[in-house]
Design a protein around this motif. Structure first.
Motif, PDB file in Angstrom:
ATOM      1  N   THR A   1       0.838  -1.203   0.000  1.00  0.00           N
ATOM      2  CA  THR A   1       0.000   0.000   0.000  1.00  0.00           C
ATOM      3  C   THR A   1       0.874   1.255   0.000  1.00  0.00           C
ATOM      4  O   THR A   1       2.080   1.197   0.229  1.00  0.00           O
ATOM      5  CB  THR A   1      -0.920   0.049   1.237  1.00  0.00           C
ATOM      6  OG1 THR A   1      -0.107   0.029   2.421  1.00  0.00           O
ATOM      7  CG2 THR A   1      -1.884  -1.121   1.261  1.00  0.00           C
ATOM      8  N   ASP A   2       0.230   2.403  -0.244  1.00  0.00           N
ATOM      9  CA  ASP A   2       0.928   3.692  -0.213  1.00  0.00           C
ATOM     10  C   ASP A   2       1.042   4.243   1.206  1.00  0.00           C
ATOM     11  O   ASP A   2       2.060   4.831   1.575  1.00  0.00           O
ATOM     12  CB  ASP A   2       0.180   4.715  -1.084  1.00  0.00           C
ATOM     13  CG  ASP A   2       0.082   4.280  -2.529  1.00  0.00           C
ATOM     14  OD1 ASP A   2       1.151   4.057  -3.146  1.00  0.00           O
ATOM     15  OD2 ASP A   2      -1.050   4.150  -3.045  1.00  0.00           O
ATOM     16  N   LEU A   3      -0.039   4.081   1.958  1.00  0.00           N
ATOM     17  CA  LEU A   3      -0.096   4.600   3.325  1.00  0.00           C
ATOM     18  C   LEU A   3      -0.444   3.456   4.271  1.00  0.00           C
ATOM     19  O   LEU A   3      -1.095   2.490   3.880  1.00  0.00           O
ATOM     20  CB  LEU A   3      -1.148   5.707   3.459  1.00  0.00           C
ATOM     21  CG  LEU A   3      -1.084   6.878   2.468  1.00  0.00           C
ATOM     22  CD1 LEU A   3      -2.234   7.842   2.725  1.00  0.00           C
ATOM     23  CD2 LEU A   3       0.242   7.603   2.557  1.00  0.00           C
ATOM     24  N   ILE A   4      -0.030   3.596   5.541  1.00  0.00           N
ATOM     25  CA  ILE A   4      -0.280   2.561   6.541  1.00  0.00           C
ATOM     26  C   ILE A   4      -0.886   3.185   7.790  1.00  0.00           C
ATOM     27  O   ILE A   4      -0.342   4.151   8.331  1.00  0.00           O
ATOM     28  CB  ILE A   4       1.025   1.841   6.938  1.00  0.00           C
ATOM     29  CG1 ILE A   4       1.661   1.169   5.718  1.00  0.00           C
ATOM     30  CG2 ILE A   4       0.775   0.805   8.029  1.00  0.00           C
ATOM     31  CD1 ILE A   4       3.042   0.581   5.999  1.00  0.00           C
ATOM     32  N   LEU A   5      -2.030   2.659   8.230  1.00  0.00           N
ATOM     33  CA  LEU A   5      -2.558   3.034   9.543  1.00  0.00           C
ATOM     34  C   LEU A   5      -1.877   2.118  10.554  1.00  0.00           C
ATOM     35  O   LEU A   5      -1.934   0.892  10.428  1.00  0.00           O
ATOM     36  CB  LEU A   5      -4.080   2.864   9.597  1.00  0.00           C
ATOM     37  CG  LEU A   5      -4.914   3.712   8.646  1.00  0.00           C
ATOM     38  CD1 LEU A   5      -6.388   3.678   9.062  1.00  0.00           C
ATOM     39  CD2 LEU A   5      -4.432   5.150   8.569  1.00  0.00           C
ATOM     40  N   THR A   6      -1.258   2.704  11.553  1.00  0.00           N
ATOM     41  CA  THR A   6      -0.414   1.940  12.447  1.00  0.00           C
ATOM     42  C   THR A   6      -0.425   2.536  13.842  1.00  0.00           C
ATOM     43  O   THR A   6      -0.862   3.684  14.020  1.00  0.00           O
ATOM     44  CB  THR A   6       1.030   1.922  11.902  1.00  0.00           C
ATOM     45  OG1 THR A   6       1.880   1.168  12.768  1.00  0.00           O
ATOM     46  CG2 THR A   6       1.585   3.330  11.793  1.00  0.00           C
ATOM     47  N   ASP A   7       0.025   1.768  14.816  1.00  0.00           N
ATOM     48  CA  ASP A   7       0.179   2.354  16.146  1.00  0.00           C
ATOM     49  C   ASP A   7       1.630   2.828  16.299  1.00  0.00           C
ATOM     50  O   ASP A   7       2.508   2.442  15.518  1.00  0.00           O
ATOM     51  CB  ASP A   7      -0.245   1.379  17.256  1.00  0.00           C
ATOM     52  CG  ASP A   7       0.686   0.182  17.425  1.00  0.00           C
ATOM     53  OD1 ASP A   7       1.915   0.352  17.288  1.00  0.00           O
ATOM     54  OD2 ASP A   7       0.195  -0.917  17.711  1.00  0.00           O
ATOM     55  N   PRO A   8       1.908   3.695  17.276  1.00  0.00           N
ATOM     56  CA  PRO A   8       3.254   4.272  17.382  1.00  0.00           C
ATOM     57  C   PRO A   8       4.342   3.253  17.658  1.00  0.00           C
ATOM     58  O   PRO A   8       5.482   3.422  17.214  1.00  0.00           O
ATOM     59  CB  PRO A   8       3.112   5.281  18.531  1.00  0.00           C
ATOM     60  CG  PRO A   8       1.914   4.850  19.297  1.00  0.00           C
ATOM     61  CD  PRO A   8       1.000   4.244  18.297  1.00  0.00           C
ATOM     62  N   VAL A   9       4.022   2.181  18.378  1.00  0.00           N
ATOM     63  CA  VAL A   9       5.034   1.174  18.715  1.00  0.00           C
ATOM     64  C   VAL A   9       5.532   0.476  17.459  1.00  0.00           C
ATOM     65  O   VAL A   9       6.740   0.371  17.221  1.00  0.00           O
ATOM     66  CB  VAL A   9       4.465   0.148  19.719  1.00  0.00           C
ATOM     67  CG1 VAL A   9       5.489  -0.922  20.029  1.00  0.00           C
ATOM     68  CG2 VAL A   9       4.037   0.843  20.999  1.00  0.00           C
ATOM     69  N   GLU A  10       4.602  -0.005  16.648  1.00  0.00           N
ATOM     70  CA  GLU A  10       4.968  -0.683  15.407  1.00  0.00           C
ATOM     71  C   GLU A  10       5.745   0.251  14.489  1.00  0.00           C
ATOM     72  O   GLU A  10       6.769  -0.118  13.905  1.00  0.00           O
ATOM     73  CB  GLU A  10       3.705  -1.192  14.701  1.00  0.00           C
ATOM     74  CG  GLU A  10       3.936  -1.895  13.369  1.00  0.00           C
ATOM     75  CD  GLU A  10       4.497  -3.300  13.500  1.00  0.00           C
ATOM     76  OE1 GLU A  10       4.786  -3.914  12.457  1.00  0.00           O
ATOM     77  OE2 GLU A  10       4.670  -3.771  14.644  1.00  0.00           O
ATOM     78  N   CYS A  11       5.269   1.493  14.379  1.00  0.00           N
ATOM     79  CA  CYS A  11       5.875   2.463  13.473  1.00  0.00           C
ATOM     80  C   CYS A  11       7.323   2.771  13.873  1.00  0.00           C
ATOM     81  O   CYS A  11       8.233   2.754  13.038  1.00  0.00           O
ATOM     82  CB  CYS A  11       5.039   3.739  13.469  1.00  0.00           C
ATOM     83  SG  CYS A  11       5.487   4.890  12.161  1.00  0.00           S
ATOM     84  N   LEU A  12       7.559   3.042  15.146  1.00  0.00           N
ATOM     85  CA  LEU A  12       8.908   3.382  15.610  1.00  0.00           C
ATOM     86  C   LEU A  12       9.835   2.173  15.559  1.00  0.00           C
ATOM     87  O   LEU A  12      11.025   2.304  15.246  1.00  0.00           O
ATOM     88  CB  LEU A  12       8.862   3.961  17.025  1.00  0.00           C
ATOM     89  CG  LEU A  12       8.765   5.492  17.103  1.00  0.00           C
ATOM     90  CD1 LEU A  12       7.451   5.993  16.532  1.00  0.00           C
ATOM     91  CD2 LEU A  12       8.929   5.965  18.544  1.00  0.00           C
ATOM     92  N   TYR A  13       9.299   0.999  15.876  1.00  0.00           N
ATOM     93  CA  TYR A  13      10.116  -0.209  15.800  1.00  0.00           C
ATOM     94  C   TYR A  13      10.588  -0.433  14.361  1.00  0.00           C
ATOM     95  O   TYR A  13      11.774  -0.720  14.121  1.00  0.00           O
ATOM     96  CB  TYR A  13       9.320  -1.429  16.283  1.00  0.00           C
ATOM     97  CG  TYR A  13      10.001  -2.735  15.966  1.00  0.00           C
ATOM     98  CD1 TYR A  13      11.132  -3.137  16.673  1.00  0.00           C
ATOM     99  CD2 TYR A  13       9.529  -3.553  14.936  1.00  0.00           C
ATOM    100  CE1 TYR A  13      11.784  -4.334  16.362  1.00  0.00           C
ATOM    101  CE2 TYR A  13      10.168  -4.745  14.617  1.00  0.00           C
ATOM    102  CZ  TYR A  13      11.290  -5.125  15.333  1.00  0.00           C
ATOM    103  OH  TYR A  13      11.934  -6.293  15.012  1.00  0.00           O
ATOM    104  N   ARG A  14       9.669  -0.314  13.412  1.00  0.00           N
ATOM    105  CA  ARG A  14      10.036  -0.514  12.009  1.00  0.00           C
ATOM    106  C   ARG A  14      11.069   0.506  11.555  1.00  0.00           C
ATOM    107  O   ARG A  14      11.980   0.197  10.778  1.00  0.00           O
ATOM    108  CB  ARG A  14       8.791  -0.425  11.123  1.00  0.00           C
ATOM    109  CG  ARG A  14       7.799  -1.557  11.351  1.00  0.00           C
ATOM    110  CD  ARG A  14       8.329  -2.860  10.833  1.00  0.00           C
ATOM    111  NE  ARG A  14       7.413  -3.970  11.124  1.00  0.00           N
ATOM    112  CZ  ARG A  14       7.617  -5.215  10.728  1.00  0.00           C
ATOM    113  NH1 ARG A  14       8.692  -5.519  10.017  1.00  0.00           N
ATOM    114  NH2 ARG A  14       6.770  -6.164  11.049  1.00  0.00           N
ATOM    115  N   LYS A  15      10.930   1.730  12.052  1.00  0.00           N
ATOM    116  CA  LYS A  15      11.887   2.779  11.682  1.00  0.00           C
ATOM    117  C   LYS A  15      13.264   2.493  12.276  1.00  0.00           C
ATOM    118  O   LYS A  15      14.294   2.843  11.678  1.00  0.00           O
ATOM    119  CB  LYS A  15      11.363   4.135  12.174  1.00  0.00           C
ATOM    120  CG  LYS A  15      11.979   5.332  11.458  1.00  0.00           C
ATOM    121  CD  LYS A  15      11.570   5.375   9.999  1.00  0.00           C
ATOM    122  CE  LYS A  15      12.142   6.564   9.269  1.00  0.00           C
ATOM    123  NZ  LYS A  15      11.872   6.538   7.813  1.00  0.00           N
TER     124      LYS A  15
END
Length: 354
Positions: free
Chosen positions: A88-102
């Motif tokens: 997908t182009d955009l992802i709805l996510t929670d902050p934990v998943e987002c920061l971990y992936r980053k």
């Protein structure tokens, strides 16, 4: 006779102008259709926390911005991962998943806006009581895993109350999702942390009593963020801006016109009991779940990042400027303004004279 010719000429000119304008309008619509960009959005699973997204779809706010939106939900395929498969182009996510992936991949999506500004879970206790956080000392709680947004929100709140998770409070975090409520019913745990619809339904069924709302207790905690791949931002900055504009407009309109949210719940959550949805909407509105503040501020981000570091959930530290692009959200706040319902309903004729 001499007067008739100028009149006919003027009439012919008016008719030609109208026809020309109509043709131009049709051509403009055709051009718009060709230029319309479709953004695919990963939402994982339907959640009432995503309500601004559903309101924007329902009210045509995305089309106003010249974009189409396609929602992608989780399938039965366990390999279906938006961060690794780039589906997908955009992802709805929670902050934990987002920061971990980053923290493990510098090229991961950037946070561009906030969908929901509070945690959406509740603590359900076994008895009706005047609740205080001190009562959790020494107790057992069936909680969400620490690598999830709700798990981090509870961790953050316990530490703020000077209680160390797994030391002062015992957390059951590895009970399978579909067995959590059954475990509580069978006697495990003094409290259980549940998602909004589950908690309200459990209380109505007599399973327990809602003791605390995490969203009210933790204040600002962006439970649902929207992140965009850097390539999407580079290729379609106008479409990304349009998406954020539509989400922000939905949040603004929902605050002033609650019926928009209620209608979206009815249209998108057919299996959710009306009594439960009304109670949940009332609770969430009270804590400003969808407050129109679309950007993630530095202090909120740092607090989440530090809590994740303490919990050992980051491979490497993640900085604010490295993970967040607030430019679209701040632009949306500048250009999108709420228009009262009565003002919108005025005819063009009244507007001219007003």
């Amino acid at each position: 006779m001499f007067k008739t010719k100028p009149f006919l000429a003027l009439l012919l000119l008016v008719i030609m102008s109208l026809v020309g304008g109509f043709v131009f309008m049709l051509n403009s619509k055709d051009r718009d259709k060709k230029e319309t960009i479709t953004l695919t959005i990963w939402e994982g699973e339907k959640s009432i926390l995503h309500l601004p997204l559903y309101v924007a779809l329902q009210e045509g706010y995305f089309k106003e911005q010249g974009i189409n939106v396609k929602l992608v939900a989780r399938s039965g395929n366990t390999g279906n991962n938006p961060y690794t498969d780039r589906i997908t182009d955009l992802i709805l996510t929670d902050p934990v998943e987002c920061l971990y992936r980053k923290s493990i991949n510098p090229g991961s999506p950037l946070i561009i806006t906030t969908i929901a500004s509070r945690d959406g879970t509740f603590l359900l206790g076994r008895k009706k009581e005047v609740f205080s956080w001190e009562k959790l000392n020494g107790k057992n709680i069936i909680a969400y895993p620490p690598e999830t947004g709700p798990g981090l929100a509870l961790d953050q709140k316990l530490r703020a109350e000077n209680m160390a998770p797994m030391l002062d409070v015992n957390l059951y975090i590895r009970i399978p999702r579909d067995l959590r409520l059954s475990a509580f019913k069978s006697g495990s745990g003094s409290y259980i942390q549940l998602a909004g619809p589950e908690a309200v339904k459990a209380e109505q069924n007599g399973t327990g009593y809602i003791s605390a709302c995490l969203g009210e207790e933790t204040r600002v905690f962006p439970s649902v963020l929207c992140a965009a791949w850097p390539e999407t931002i580079d290729r379609h900055p106008g479409a990304v801006q349009g998406f954020v504009n539509a989400i922000y407009k939905a949040q603004l309109w929902m605050r002033e016109e609650p019926e928009l949210g209620a209608r979206a719940v009815k249209n998108h959550f057919h299996n959710l009991d009306k009594k439960i949805s009304n109670q949940l909407l009332e609770k969430y509105s009270k804590i400003n779940m969808w407050q129109p503040g679309p950007w993630v501020d530095n202090a909120t981000f740092n607090k989440i990042e530090q809590t994740m570091e303490v919990a050992g959930q980051l491979a490497v530290p993640v900085t604010y400027g490295y993970a967040v692009d607030n430019s679209f959200a701040r632009r949306a706040a500048q250009i999108i303004k709420y228009i009262p319902k009565e003002e919108r309903e005025k005819s063009w004729f009244r507007k001219i004279f007003d």
